[in-house]
Write a protein that holds these residues in place. Sequence first.
Motif, short mmCIF file in Angstrom:
data_model
loop_
_atom_site.label_atom_id
_atom_site.label_comp_id
_atom_site.label_asym_id
_atom_site.label_seq_id
_atom_site.Cartn_x
_atom_site.Cartn_y
_atom_site.Cartn_z
N LEU A 184 -6.12 -78.40 61.38
CA LEU A 184 -4.93 -79.15 61.82
C LEU A 184 -5.18 -79.36 63.73
O LEU A 184 -3.13 -79.61 64.64
CB LEU A 184 -3.51 -77.50 62.56
CG LEU A 184 -3.07 -77.32 60.53
CD1 LEU A 184 -1.75 -75.56 61.02
CD2 LEU A 184 -2.17 -78.21 60.18
N ALA A 233 7.42 -76.65 57.34
CA ALA A 233 7.04 -78.34 56.99
C ALA A 233 8.13 -79.00 56.78
O ALA A 233 9.08 -78.51 56.31
CB ALA A 233 6.06 -78.29 55.16
N ALA A 234 7.95 -79.90 56.81
CA ALA A 234 9.34 -81.61 57.45
C ALA A 234 9.69 -80.86 55.68
O ALA A 234 10.29 -82.06 55.50
CB ALA A 234 8.06 -82.65 57.38
N ASP A 235 9.12 -81.15 54.34
CA ASP A 235 9.55 -80.70 53.28
C ASP A 235 9.70 -80.05 52.13
O ASP A 235 10.09 -79.96 51.60
CB ASP A 235 9.22 -82.92 51.97
CG ASP A 235 7.78 -82.16 51.95
OD1 ASP A 235 6.87 -81.37 52.67
OD2 ASP A 235 7.27 -82.58 51.38
N ASP A 255 0.72 -82.71 52.38
CA ASP A 255 -0.69 -83.05 53.04
C ASP A 255 -1.14 -82.07 53.94
O ASP A 255 -2.43 -81.88 54.23
CB ASP A 255 0.06 -84.24 54.27
CG ASP A 255 0.61 -85.24 53.47
OD1 ASP A 255 -0.11 -85.75 52.24
OD2 ASP A 255 1.28 -85.91 54.02
N VAL A 256 -0.34 -81.49 54.47
CA VAL A 256 -1.19 -79.92 55.47
C VAL A 256 -2.12 -78.95 54.00
O VAL A 256 -2.94 -78.76 54.29
CB VAL A 256 0.33 -78.90 55.52
CG1 VAL A 256 -0.82 -77.35 56.16
CG2 VAL A 256 0.78 -79.51 56.31
N ALA A 310 2.27 -78.10 64.60
CA ALA A 310 1.76 -78.64 63.29
C ALA A 310 1.93 -79.51 62.16
O ALA A 310 1.69 -79.54 61.92
CB ALA A 310 0.22 -78.42 63.83
N VAL A 311 3.00 -77.92 62.20
CA VAL A 311 3.25 -77.88 60.06
C VAL A 311 4.57 -78.10 60.61
O VAL A 311 4.57 -79.50 58.99
CB VAL A 311 3.17 -75.81 59.70
CG1 VAL A 311 3.69 -76.27 58.10
CG2 VAL A 311 1.33 -75.50 60.12
N GLY A 359 5.78 -80.66 61.17
CA GLY A 359 5.96 -82.48 61.90
C GLY A 359 4.78 -83.00 60.14
O GLY A 359 4.78 -84.28 60.72
N ARG A 360 4.80 -82.60 59.45
CA ARG A 360 3.95 -82.89 58.21
C ARG A 360 4.33 -82.35 56.89
O ARG A 360 4.99 -81.13 56.66
CB ARG A 360 2.55 -82.31 58.05
CG ARG A 360 2.09 -82.88 59.36
CD ARG A 360 0.58 -82.06 59.20
NE ARG A 360 -0.99 -82.40 60.13
CZ ARG A 360 -1.07 -82.56 61.17
NH1 ARG A 360 -0.92 -81.36 61.68
NH2 ARG A 360 -1.84 -83.20 62.23
N ALA A 361 4.49 -83.36 55.83
CA ALA A 361 4.20 -82.87 54.74
C ALA A 361 4.05 -81.83 53.78
O ALA A 361 2.57 -81.51 54.46
CB ALA A 361 4.10 -84.06 53.65
N LEU A 419 -4.73 -81.49 54.16
CA LEU A 419 -5.83 -81.19 54.90
C LEU A 419 -6.42 -80.03 55.35
O LEU A 419 -7.21 -80.25 55.94
CB LEU A 419 -4.38 -81.52 56.19
CG LEU A 419 -4.99 -81.92 57.44
CD1 LEU A 419 -6.32 -82.59 57.85
CD2 LEU A 419 -4.36 -82.39 58.53
#
Length: 465
Positions: free
Chosen positions: A134, A112-114, A155-156, A147-148, A150-152, A159
């Motif tokens: 997603l 993920a982004a982080d 958040d994934v 898709a993962v 670009g997200r925290a 979601l």
Amino acid sequence: MTITDGRDGGTEQAWAALGGAPELAGRVRYRGAGNLGDGPLPVRELARATVGACALAAAELAVVRAGEGPDGLAAPVVDEGAVAAAFVSERHLRVRGRKPVSFAPLSGFWRAADGWVRTHANYPHHEAALVRALGLPAAAPEAVRAAVAGRAALDVQELVYGEGGLAVAVAGRYGDPRPLVETVRETGAPGRTLGPAPGGLPAAGVRVLDLTRVIAGPVATRTLGLLGADVLRIDPPGLPEADDAYADTGFGKRSALLDLAAAADRAVFDRLLAEADVVVTGYRPGALERYGLGPAELLERRPGLVVAQLCAWGWDGPWAGRRGFDSLVQAGYGIAARCAGPDGVPGVLPAQALDHGTGYLMAAGVLRALAEGPRGRALRFSLAGTASWLVRDVPAAAPAAGGHAGYAAEPWLRYTDSGYGPLRYAAGPLGDWKRGPSRWGTDAAVWLPRPAGAQAVPGCPPEGV
């Protein structure tokens, strides 16, 4: 061959959590080699301790049913090679010569982004929920990866969970401490008095209603079946089990389908419950309460029952009601981060040890409850509780000279026919089953006749109030 006893810390801890007499823990004997792979956590010790505690509980029940005291308890001998083979039984399984499907393409770790996210999409409805959450154009790994990314991670997680799917952000620290075993209720009401065990099997004549799925609960009930219990698994017809999963864990039981929302099927279930001695459940907290089948309701109707409950994340807290599997608990509890490689990619335990270990603990808990006398009680287990024990309390074995020895799985592999065709499988560490599993959901929803010599139920009416 080196033989050690159960005074190794891990066995003593598991036995104490189950309420066993401390002086009995040293009766267990371990032999052979059963290395489950090098790693930062004592998985081998967890595996042998949970199987050892289960073997000891079986021996205890056997002497109780024979009318003997603790001095008559035979020292159970556990082979660590058999333990290691059983803890990765799904890897040894062959169905008509074919390797089983382990993890689906959309199940795994994603950057993920982080941080990292772990998904579980082995079942079609979970895969569909992941794709839907997603907004993917197709169920393809490349689409999930993009898709993962670009997200925290959190958040994934939220979601996907919101859509009914399974995704967990990989935690960088261990979760809060959880109990290994909880006894949450005792009724004092009489259950069925167990006389001498027909055929010498400690659980012979015990009827077990199995409401579990996937690995941990089914490992518990296949172990009870191995020890002589009549295990009947009940599933809803609209929630199919994976064929390969049931080919592995369907030994020692029969499987029937009942829709508890349909009046006719519910009547059949209630008749089964009226003659059950044990109910083992593996659904998240609150799921069975919708049908009036939570532990409080079960014990009100059947005060002499033994109820063993399993969940993923523990029985309180914000995650108590969430679905989960071994791989997800490893990720969310901090184990995956602890097992990360040099590149920082999260790792996994060398076996689905939370599942298998919890399964043997559940079976041991049921056996101990039966041995302690005919009164009802409810026991709780969780994958998170076993994870907490693994990372905090299970003692690591002393380093062996020259490193841990390996083991050969072949002595523990067996062949049988089944409802799925010819199977190769790993025998249980407490013995082997007499026959292979039927096909999931194809058995009649009835109890087998109790074996000759099994006593009738005194003092526990079909619908106790």
